[in-house]
Write an enzyme that holds these catalytic residues in place. Structure first.
Site, PDB file in Angstrom:
ATOM      1  CG  ASN A 147      -0.363  -0.016   2.510  1.00 37.81           C
ATOM      2  OD1 ASN A 147       0.726  -0.555   2.681  1.00 37.81           O
ATOM      3  ND2 ASN A 147      -1.005   0.578   3.474  1.00 37.81           N
ATOM      4  CD  GLU A 245       4.039  -0.056  13.029  1.00 32.73           C
ATOM      5  OE1 GLU A 245       2.799  -0.115  13.202  1.00 32.73           O
ATOM      6  OE2 GLU A 245       4.816   0.467  13.845  1.00 32.73           O
ATOM      7  CB  CYS A 279      -2.027   0.504   8.315  1.00 35.86           C
ATOM      8  SG  CYS A 279      -0.496   1.298   7.934  1.00 35.86           S
ATOM      9  CD  GLU A 457       8.395   0.763  10.831  1.00 38.46           C
ATOM     10  OE1 GLU A 457       9.279   0.595   9.990  1.00 38.46           O
ATOM     11  OE2 GLU A 457       7.218   0.423  10.648  1.00 38.46           O
TER      12      GLU A 457
END
Ligand code: ADP
Length: 476
Positions: A147, A245, A279, A457
């Site tokens: 994505n 994630e 997400c 991150e």
């Protein structure tokens, strides 16, 4: 044929997969080599062999390679952004924006390479000095989803290299184009052989071979909950560091005192931009009674104006869904929502355009409850549901009633409620009067509960994952 990159050489795989444009399935972007499990192991061996030298490389060398990469990505933003939109289906504006962001991430970590530092502190014992330093972890495995075809590879590769690790990188099979381009750029920017290896192909083959390798010291993964669990189990088995994630079911709360236009703009962006395939997208719009009807009416009006079409066409607001499998999942959930008793207020139809593609009119349910599957399971498409609540307290409780915790948002003009929500929302990232998606590149990214595992991150917090701390004692 676009080849894999192992130990400084462009190599063929066992076969190839076609990279297909979801806006026009007749448009084939290219054939991309598929690596075998043995290729993946050769990549791990190359990364292992390259580690001693790269881990001791000078910070100026790392800075220059990352900076050169940043500059080339930004210089080629239109071309790479177009490739991104062509392979993934987000609009050209979004594709170019994501490409610039990838360049900025490389630029940020080019700077971080020059800012590596440790601490010198006194011992509690006399005549002893203590030094605390950060060292690279070793061979890092990078597994990415489809994505964000350029930003996610960038935000994993840049810090891995910055801190002196070597890399085996497996991009998502659906979108190998941008990943191939990044590896090509880094190679030409002067990265020594073996430091970064690209193995494209199937997760069950290439990814699994990485998970099973004892020579990968850390794996960073973004993708589905199911695969994340496999990464976790294999990493525990190999006593390796890992970072995950995964999904989200992000809430966006709208309070009676919200500015309607701000709330609608943020909700439409959160739910539908990038075709809902983020997400950090919001699929639960939690709205208090007093503004509910006005909000729903305004959403309908705004959604009416959304142009769903070819990602590369000027004027398109929402591109196609990424592929047939994801489209089936979206339409299945639309059917489930109706069966569960939610009202499909707007959209949700498959639509035809000039070219064959996976076009879906963004869908908004109303009269949904937080117990329904459409409110509990990640759909990952342009499908959102409005949940009506009595007041702020109920809104907060519903927002937190989920197994996920990536991002959340609230639309309000009340300082009290905004402050309370920021403190009490069980999410890694909280937005006030802003969409739940759309984050900066220089600050931490990540969630809690079932969304994420491990340290954050991006930004300087990335050092936590890509380095290991050493404490050294010296007698004076
Ligand atoms: P998505 O639904 O986003 O495709 P996946 O978890 O299936 O999520 O995919 C994310 C990444 O994980 C992709 O690069 C995929 O190829 C990889 N992957 C899938 N299965 C495995 C596996 N068994 N081991 C390692 N990686 C895998």
């Amino acid at each position: 044929m676009f080849r894999n990159f192992i130990d400084g050489e462009w190599v063929l795989g066992t076969d190839a997969s076609k990279n297909i444009n979801p806006s026009n399935t007749n448009d084939v972007i290219g054939d991309y080599a598929r690596a075998s499990a043995d290729d993946a192991l050769a990549a791990v061996a190359a990364a292992k062999a390259a580690f001693p030298a790269w881990s001791r490389s000078g910070i100026l060398e790392r800075h220059q390679i990352l900076k050169k990469t940043a500059d080339e990505i930004i210089a080629r933003k239109d071309e790479l952004g177009r490739l991104l939109s062509r392979e993934e289906g987000k609009t050209l504006a979004e594709g170019i924006g994501e490409t610039v962001r990838a360049g900025q991430i490389f630029d940020f970590f080019a700077g971080e390479a020059l800012r590596l530092a440790g601490e010198v502190i006194p011992s509690v014992r006399p005549n002893i000095g203590v030094e605390i330093t950060r060292e690279p972890v070793g061979v890092v495995g990078i597994i990415t989803p489809w994505n964000f075809p350029i930003a996610i590879p960038a935000w994993k590769i840049a810090p891995a290299l910055c801190y002196g690790n070597t890399v085996v990188f497996k991009p998502a099979e659906l979108v190998p184009g941008c990943s191939w381009a990044i590896v090509d750029i880094l190679h030409r920017a002067g990265l020594p052989k073996g430091v970064l290896n690209l193995v494209m192909g199937k997760g069950s083959v290439v990814g699994q071979a990485m998970l099973d390798s004892p020579d990968i010291q850390a794996i960073t993964f973004t993708g589905s909950v199911g695969t994340g669990k496999r990464v976790a189990a294999a990493s525990v088995e190999h006593n390796r560091k890992f970072q995950l994630e995964m999904g989200g079911k992000n809430p966006f709360v709208v309070l009676d005192d919200a500015e309607l236009a701000v709330a609608v703009e943020a909700a439409v962006n959160s739910a539908f931009f990038s075709t809902g395939q983020r997400c950090t997208a919001s699929s639960r719009l939690i709205v208090t009674e007093g503004i509910h009807d006005k909000f729903v009416a305004a959403m309908g009006e705004r959604m009416h104006g959304l142009v769903v079409d070819d990602a590369l066409k000027a004027g398109t607001h929402i591109g196609p869904v990424v592929d047939q499998g994801q489209l089936n999942q979206d339409t299945d959930y639309i059917a489930i929502g109706k069966q569960e008793g939610a009202r499909l207020a707007f959209g949700g139809e498959l639509i035809a355009r000039d070219t064959p593609g996976f076009y879906l009119q963004p869908a908004l349910f109303t009269e949904a409850t937080n117990r329904m599957r459409i409110s509990r399971e990640e759909i990952f498409g342009p499908v959102a549901a409005v949940i009506r609540v009595k007041d702020y307290d109920e809104a907060l409780a519903v927002a937190n009633d989920t197994r996920f915790g990536l991002s959340s948002g609230i639309a309000t003009t009340s300082l009290k409620h905004a402050s309370h929500f920021k403190r009490n929302s069980e999410a890694g990232m909280v937005m006030v009067n802003l969409p739940t998606a759309g984050v900066d590149f220089h600050v931490p990214f990540g969630g809690r509960k079932g969304s994420s595992y491990g340290s954050r991150e991006q930004g300087k917090y990335a050092a936590e994952f890509y380095t290991t701390v050493k404490t050294a004692y010296t007698l004076a």
